[in-house]
Scaffold this motif. Structure first.
Motif, PDB file in Angstrom:
ATOM      1  N   ALA A 180      -6.226   1.559  -7.870  1.00 11.31           N
ATOM      2  CA  ALA A 180      -5.192   0.797  -7.171  1.00 11.31           C
ATOM      3  C   ALA A 180      -4.722  -0.320  -8.077  1.00 11.31           C
ATOM      4  CB  ALA A 180      -5.735   0.234  -5.865  1.00 11.31           C
ATOM      5  N   LYS A 181      -3.434  -0.583  -8.047  1.00  9.06           N
ATOM      6  CA  LYS A 181      -2.855  -1.631  -8.878  1.00  9.06           C
ATOM      7  C   LYS A 181      -2.429  -2.783  -7.988  1.00  9.06           C
ATOM      8  CE  LYS A 181       0.408  -0.312 -11.537  1.00  9.06           C
ATOM      9  NZ  LYS A 181       1.587   0.350 -12.106  1.00  9.06           N
ATOM     10  N   HIS A 182      -2.490  -3.974  -8.530  1.00 11.86           N
ATOM     11  CA  HIS A 182      -1.936  -5.125  -7.831  1.00 11.86           C
ATOM     12  C   HIS A 182      -0.790  -5.655  -8.679  1.00 11.86           C
ATOM     13  CE1 HIS A 182      -3.842  -7.837 -10.692  1.00 11.86           C
ATOM     14  NE2 HIS A 182      -4.941  -7.161 -10.542  1.00 11.86           N
ATOM     15  N   VAL A 200      -0.326   2.542  -7.486  1.00 10.08           N
ATOM     16  CA  VAL A 200      -1.530   3.338  -7.678  1.00 10.08           C
ATOM     17  C   VAL A 200      -1.380   4.145  -8.965  1.00 10.08           C
ATOM     18  CG1 VAL A 200      -0.719   5.365  -6.397  1.00 10.08           C
ATOM     19  CG2 VAL A 200      -3.158   4.888  -6.490  1.00 10.08           C
ATOM     20  N   LEU A 228     -11.759   5.720  -1.918  1.00 12.45           N
ATOM     21  CA  LEU A 228     -10.607   5.033  -2.490  1.00 12.45           C
ATOM     22  C   LEU A 228     -10.948   3.576  -2.787  1.00 12.45           C
ATOM     23  CD1 LEU A 228      -7.843   6.456  -0.174  1.00 12.45           C
ATOM     24  CD2 LEU A 228      -8.145   6.950  -2.596  1.00 12.45           C
ATOM     25  N   PHE A 237      -6.313  -0.043  -2.403  1.00 10.64           N
ATOM     26  CA  PHE A 237      -5.437   1.091  -2.100  1.00 10.64           C
ATOM     27  C   PHE A 237      -4.772   0.880  -0.750  1.00 10.64           C
ATOM     28  CE2 PHE A 237      -4.477   5.201  -0.279  1.00 10.64           C
ATOM     29  CZ  PHE A 237      -3.889   5.863  -1.330  1.00 10.64           C
ATOM     30  N   GLN A 238      -3.443   0.875  -0.728  1.00 11.96           N
ATOM     31  CA  GLN A 238      -2.669   0.719   0.500  1.00 11.96           C
ATOM     32  C   GLN A 238      -1.338   1.421   0.344  1.00 11.96           C
ATOM     33  OE1 GLN A 238      -1.961  -3.328   1.565  1.00 11.96           O
ATOM     34  NE2 GLN A 238      -4.114  -3.869   1.684  1.00 11.96           N
ATOM     35  N   VAL A 267       2.409   4.246  -3.429  1.00  8.12           N
ATOM     36  CA  VAL A 267       1.948   5.144  -2.370  1.00  8.12           C
ATOM     37  C   VAL A 267       3.016   5.115  -1.285  1.00  8.12           C
ATOM     38  CG1 VAL A 267       0.159   5.603  -0.676  1.00  8.12           C
ATOM     39  CG2 VAL A 267      -0.457   4.663  -2.908  1.00  8.12           C
ATOM     40  N   ARG A 295       1.838   0.176  -1.998  1.00  6.63           N
ATOM     41  CA  ARG A 295       1.288  -0.519  -3.173  1.00  6.63           C
ATOM     42  C   ARG A 295       1.223   0.431  -4.366  1.00  6.63           C
ATOM     43  NH1 ARG A 295      -2.559  -4.958  -2.334  1.00  6.63           N
ATOM     44  NH2 ARG A 295      -1.304  -6.562  -1.361  1.00  6.63           N
TER      45      ARG A 295
END
Length: 141
Positions: A119-121, A100, A90, A94-95, A59, A98
């Motif tokens: 959202a992925k980490h 996505v 969201l 989600f940031q 993002v 980061r």
């Protein structure tokens, strides 16, 4: 009809039924497949125009705009960027900056209309409770 011809006809019917079943399964799988594309692939027109697909990347910082449930942001792979619009809540992870993954369709104007955002980490992710416990253990003499 002789027994040999009857067996041959039965075998032909069974093979035909198996062929139809395999064809139906392949058709169902093909219509439910969702492929993943990067923003660079979308910019190169490699992504399908009329099919649902996934786009992934980071993002872009400063790109998130929200108006209630309507959210707009930009996904980038640092080479190309794609604008994304999403209506909904969201995920917590989600940031900006980061990873996505968004699933949806590409509109005629080049904006990706997402109906799902994940959202992925990173692979070094640690649960908050475990991270606190590790920091506390390191602080002990």
């Amino acid at each position: 009809m002789r027994a040999g011809r009857r067996r041959l006809a039965l075998a032909a019917c069974v093979l035909c039924a198996i062929g139809v079943a395999v064809g139906l399964v392949l058709y169902a799988l093909n219509s439910n497949l969702v492929f993943f594309y990067s923003p660079s692939q979308v910019a190169a027109n490699e992504a399908p125009a009329q099919r649902v697909f996934r786009i992934g990347g980071l993002v872009e910082r400063g790109s998130v705009r929200s108006d209630g449930l309507d959210v707009a942001f930009v996904v980038t792979d640092t080479a190309h960027s794609v604008a994304v619009r999403f209506r909904g809540v969201l995920p917590d992870l989600f940031q900006e900056g980061r990873g996505v993954v968004a699933q949806g369709r590409l509109a005629a104007d080049g904006v990706f209309l997402a109906h799902e955002v994940l959202a992925k980490h990173d692979e070094t992710y640690t649960a908050p409770a475990a991270a606190r416990a590790l920091k506390a253990a390191e602080a002990r003499p």
